[in-house]
Write an enzyme that holds these catalytic residues in place. Structure first.
Site, PDB file in Angstrom:
ATOM      1  CG  LEU A 148      19.582  71.940  90.765  1.00 23.55           C
ATOM      2  CD1 LEU A 148      20.393  71.716  89.491  1.00 23.55           C
ATOM      3  CD2 LEU A 148      19.778  73.354  91.276  1.00 23.55           C
ATOM      4  CG  ASP A 149      12.835  74.738  91.200  1.00 24.75           C
ATOM      5  OD1 ASP A 149      12.682  74.103  92.255  1.00 24.75           O
ATOM      6  OD2 ASP A 149      12.746  75.970  91.115  1.00 24.75           O
ATOM      7  NE  ARG A 150       9.641  67.433  84.657  1.00 26.25           N
ATOM      8  CZ  ARG A 150       8.606  66.621  84.460  1.00 26.25           C
ATOM      9  NH1 ARG A 150       7.610  66.621  85.321  1.00 26.25           N
ATOM     10  NH2 ARG A 150       8.574  65.816  83.411  1.00 26.25           N
ATOM     11  NE  ARG A 250      10.777  79.195  89.465  1.00 24.82           N
ATOM     12  CZ  ARG A 250       9.976  78.137  89.368  1.00 24.82           C
ATOM     13  NH1 ARG A 250      10.337  76.977  89.912  1.00 24.82           N
ATOM     14  NH2 ARG A 250       8.818  78.232  88.738  1.00 24.82           N
TER      15      ARG A 250
END
Length: 324
Positions: A148-150, A250
């Site tokens: 997962l993205d930060r 996104r």
């Protein structure tokens, strides 16, 4: 991708390349994951053929492909960053333990908080995986099944055995793991559910920051958007990812003209500033649900992570406002 290794008794490791590493040179990949090993030694084991790709020799400039199986010979590695601080360092991450949603002999599901990277890297000395290894020093195996993205919170799946990891990777490649997110996006969503099929390609602009763009030359990416709640100038969406590309939710949201709130890379600056006045301090993207078959016993797994309080309270404030 990294596996905790006992520095006293190094062993052979096998790492399967996922889409986040595809396209990377073999030597750069090894330098990134073999912390504490001199570059000269890495190039030596490459020259000697001790590093194998799919059971065969490979040159340092070989470009990794998704699904490649990399054999890494026994190496004496430095301790992971977290363990270098001893038990006291691990105790600093004890707050992660209540965030474990599920655990058995093969799997661990964690509700990852926003702001914590999943692994150490550029400018990050300790990520979630290093922290959990420090908290579970007795665990012989603990690997990320996906990422997962930060700034993204929510369901993160880890494998506690190699058979489980390989099975989970196959599920992800074959689209047999259902991943659903909640996202607040800019603008009033018109109509009902909508599917987006737009190939994605990673590039690195002059600034050096990696970006993902819509491109006919990219890799297939499919997302399904379903409205959940509508506000004056924003919409709460469920996003189901039918593929698992980097930054997919996104980029697809921005492609539709509805960028995700708080996204400082693909988002709308003015919209983000307006939501900051409502108290938003992070990207509003939360991996709230994972559905899949248990990789060992085949049982149906349906795991959910509740929406974080800071995001729920934002929605409540938006409900009582006349405009965003």
């Amino acid at each position: 991708m990294k596996k905790a290794v006992d520095p006293v008794a190094p062993t052979v490791r096998y790492l399967e390349i996922d889409e986040t590493r595809a396209g990377q040179r073999l030597d750069n990949f090894l330098i990134a994951i073999l912390k504490g090993v001199p570059k000269s030694h890495i190039y030596r084991i490459l020259r000697k053929g001790e590093v194998r790709i799919n059971k065969g020799r490979a040159r340092p400039d070989y470009r990794l492909e998704e699904g490649d199986l990399v054999r890494i010979p026994p190496l004496r590695l430095a301790p992971p960053p977290l363990l270098a601080g001893g038990p006291e360092a691990a105790e600093g991450f004890a707050w992660l333990l209540p965030r474990i949603l599920f655990e058995d002999d093969d799997l661990m599901m964690v509700n990852k908080p926003s702001g914590l990277a999943v692994h150490a890297g550029s400018g990050v000395s300790v990520g979630l995986i290093e922290a959990l290894r420090g908290l579970r020093p007795q665990a012989p195996f603990l690997e990320l099944a996906h990422r997962l993205d930060r700034d993204t919170s929510g369901c993160l799946l880890l494998a506690k055995s190699r058979p489980a990891l390989m099975a989970l990777h196959r599920m992800l490649r074959d689209g047999k793991m259902e991943k659903r997110y909640l996202a607040l996006v800019a603008g009033a969503w018109r109509g009902g559910a909508r599917e987006v099929s737009a190939a994605l390609e990673k590039n690195r602009p002059r600034s050096g920051e990696r970006m993902v763009e819509i491109s006919e030359d990219g890799r297939e990416a499919v997302s399904h958007f379903t409205p959940q709640q509508r506000f004056k100038s924003a919409s709460l969406m469920e996003i189901r990812l039918l593929t698992g590309r980097t930054h997919q939710a996104r980029v697809h949201a921005a492609h539709l003209g509805h960028p995700i709130a708080g996204d400082d890379k693909y988002g709308d600056r003015e919209f983000n500033r307006r939501l900051q006045r409502f108290g938003l301090k992070r990207m509003f993207l939360h991996a709230y649900r994972l559905r899949f078959a248990h990789p060992v016993n085949g049982s149906k797994m349906d795991m959910e992570a509740p929406l974080p309080a800071e995001l729920s309270s934002l929605l409540e404030r938006l409900t009582h406002e006349t405009a965003v």
